[in-house]
Design a protein around this motif. Structure first.
Motif, short mmCIF file in Angstrom:
data_model
loop_
_atom_site.label_atom_id
_atom_site.label_comp_id
_atom_site.label_asym_id
_atom_site.label_seq_id
_atom_site.Cartn_x
_atom_site.Cartn_y
_atom_site.Cartn_z
N UNK A 130 -8.65 23.03 -20.72
CA UNK A 130 -7.67 23.74 -21.39
C UNK A 130 -8.60 24.44 -22.53
N UNK A 131 -9.52 23.66 -23.19
CA UNK A 131 -10.23 24.24 -24.05
C UNK A 131 -10.97 25.60 -23.66
N UNK A 132 -11.44 25.35 -22.36
CA UNK A 132 -12.10 26.64 -21.77
C UNK A 132 -11.21 27.89 -21.59
N UNK A 133 -9.89 27.38 -21.24
CA UNK A 133 -8.85 28.42 -21.02
C UNK A 133 -8.58 29.20 -22.11
N UNK A 134 -8.43 28.32 -23.38
CA UNK A 134 -8.17 28.94 -24.79
C UNK A 134 -9.30 29.32 -25.44
N UNK A 135 -10.62 29.45 -24.88
CA UNK A 135 -11.65 30.06 -25.34
C UNK A 135 -11.73 31.60 -25.82
N UNK A 136 -11.64 31.88 -27.07
CA UNK A 136 -11.48 33.18 -27.62
C UNK A 136 -12.55 34.52 -26.86
N UNK A 137 -13.27 33.72 -26.34
CA UNK A 137 -14.28 35.02 -25.65
C UNK A 137 -14.29 34.80 -24.23
N UNK A 138 -14.23 33.62 -23.71
CA UNK A 138 -14.29 33.52 -22.34
C UNK A 138 -13.20 33.09 -21.62
N UNK A 139 -12.22 32.88 -22.27
CA UNK A 139 -11.10 32.22 -21.63
C UNK A 139 -9.97 33.30 -21.16
N UNK A 140 -9.13 32.63 -20.43
CA UNK A 140 -7.98 33.30 -19.98
C UNK A 140 -7.12 34.15 -20.97
N UNK A 141 -6.87 35.45 -20.91
CA UNK A 141 -6.23 36.33 -21.87
C UNK A 141 -4.69 35.69 -21.86
N UNK A 142 -4.13 35.36 -20.93
CA UNK A 142 -2.69 34.86 -20.92
C UNK A 142 -2.61 33.57 -21.73
N UNK A 143 -3.62 32.76 -21.47
CA UNK A 143 -3.51 31.48 -22.07
C UNK A 143 -3.93 31.44 -23.68
N UNK A 144 -4.89 32.52 -23.84
CA UNK A 144 -5.10 32.56 -25.35
C UNK A 144 -3.96 33.18 -26.10
N UNK A 145 -3.29 33.89 -25.40
CA UNK A 145 -2.03 34.38 -26.21
C UNK A 145 -0.82 33.44 -26.45
N UNK A 146 -0.82 32.51 -25.87
CA UNK A 146 0.29 31.37 -25.86
C UNK A 146 0.32 30.88 -27.23
N UNK A 147 1.75 30.65 -27.55
CA UNK A 147 1.98 29.88 -28.80
C UNK A 147 2.77 28.52 -28.39
N UNK A 148 3.03 27.74 -29.47
CA UNK A 148 4.18 26.57 -29.16
C UNK A 148 5.56 27.28 -28.71
N UNK A 149 5.98 28.11 -29.37
CA UNK A 149 7.29 28.57 -28.88
C UNK A 149 7.20 29.55 -27.61
N UNK A 150 6.06 30.04 -27.05
CA UNK A 150 6.24 30.92 -25.93
C UNK A 150 6.01 29.79 -24.76
N UNK A 151 5.29 28.50 -24.86
CA UNK A 151 5.06 27.68 -23.94
C UNK A 151 6.30 26.82 -23.71
N UNK A 152 7.25 26.59 -24.74
CA UNK A 152 8.33 25.49 -24.89
C UNK A 152 9.28 26.04 -23.64
N UNK A 153 9.52 26.91 -23.25
CA UNK A 153 10.64 27.13 -22.25
C UNK A 153 9.83 26.72 -20.79
#
Length: 252
Positions: A1-24
């Motif tokens: 998850x840390x790698x998916x959220x990495x600001x430089x090498x992570x997944x663009x979709x995962x980086x954009x998510x917030x608590x609110x967007x993931x809740x559903x």
């Protein structure tokens, strides 16, 4: 998850998510776990539990990035809560029956809410719960302080009263008021489910399954005749429905 959220090498979709967007997605995964259990599909349950765990990891990682807490904090907090709520297992309290434990559990939860300064008795009943489930929980919480009908028959009487009020608004053609009365009727139904010790969502899911089973049988019978439901009359479909219903009752 840390790698998916990495600001430089992570997944663009995962980086954009917030608590609110993931809740559903978290809610959706919880329902998929429940669905696998309902179907008794243990292979699917294993996968769905993994998907639900991923949601916990996702939220915990976002919190860690903000310096709030991490996954270990989540697990540690859960362990502490389990120990606190089970003194008959982890402490020196004598053995309890399941009924006694349910009462004690609610007492501990009430103390926890007080310590957290949650405010009113109903304030921490989650708004995001399915409406019927939340209605049952609201009435259960209110009942703890005596705000409840003493007998089951009084709830049934209230159900009759709300039904008459709904019929009156429908007859008057006042749809906004009919909508409100329908909500009142559903709320009383949830209260009745609590009184009967039935989970309203479980009861409705059972009826949904029954409807699907019977309607599918209608489709099958019409298909054998070379027809589809939209080519049959309501009377024909209703007759098939009643035969299926009678056969189910005779079978047991």
């Amino acid at each position: 998850m840390r790698r998916l959220r990495d600001p430089e090498t992570g997944c663009p979709w995962d980086r954009e998510q917030t608590f609110a967007s993931i809740a559903p997605y978290t809610i959706e995964e919880s329902y998929e776990v429940s669905d696998a259990i309902e179907r008794n599909d243990m292979r699917d349950l294993k996968e769905e539990l993994g998907d639900l765990l991923f949601q916990v990891v996702f939220h915990a990682r976002m919190a860690e990035e903000q310096g709030l807490f991490d996954f270990n904090d989540v697990a540690h907090g859960m362990a502490e809560k389990l120990i606190r709520r089970h003194p008959h297992v982890f402490g020196d309290v004598s053995h309890r029956t399941a009924e006694e434990q349910t009462v004690a559990w609610e007492v501990v939860k009430a103390e926890e809410r007080k310590a957290k300064d949650k405010g009113g008795i109903l304030d921490d009943v989650p708004v995001g719960l399915p409406a019927l489930t939340r209605a049952a929980k609201l009435t259960k919480r209110a009942a703890r302080v005596g705000f409840d009908w003493p007998t089951l028959n009084e709830v049934v009487d209230k159900l009759d009263e709300e039904t008459l009020e709904l019929k009156a608004e429908i007859a008057a053609g006042d749809l906004p008021k009919a909508r409100e009365e329908l909500g009142d009727l559903l709320f009383v139904m949830a209260n009745l489910a609590r009184k009967l010790d039935v989970e309203p969502e479980d009861a409705l899911r059972g009826t949904n399954r029954k409807f699907v089973r019977r309607f599918s049988a209608i489709e099958a019978e019409l298909k054998a005749q070379g027809r589809t439901p939209d080519e049959a009359t309501l009377e024909e479909m209703d007759a098939i429905w009643n035969r299926i219903k009678q056969a189910e009752h005779q079978a047991g």
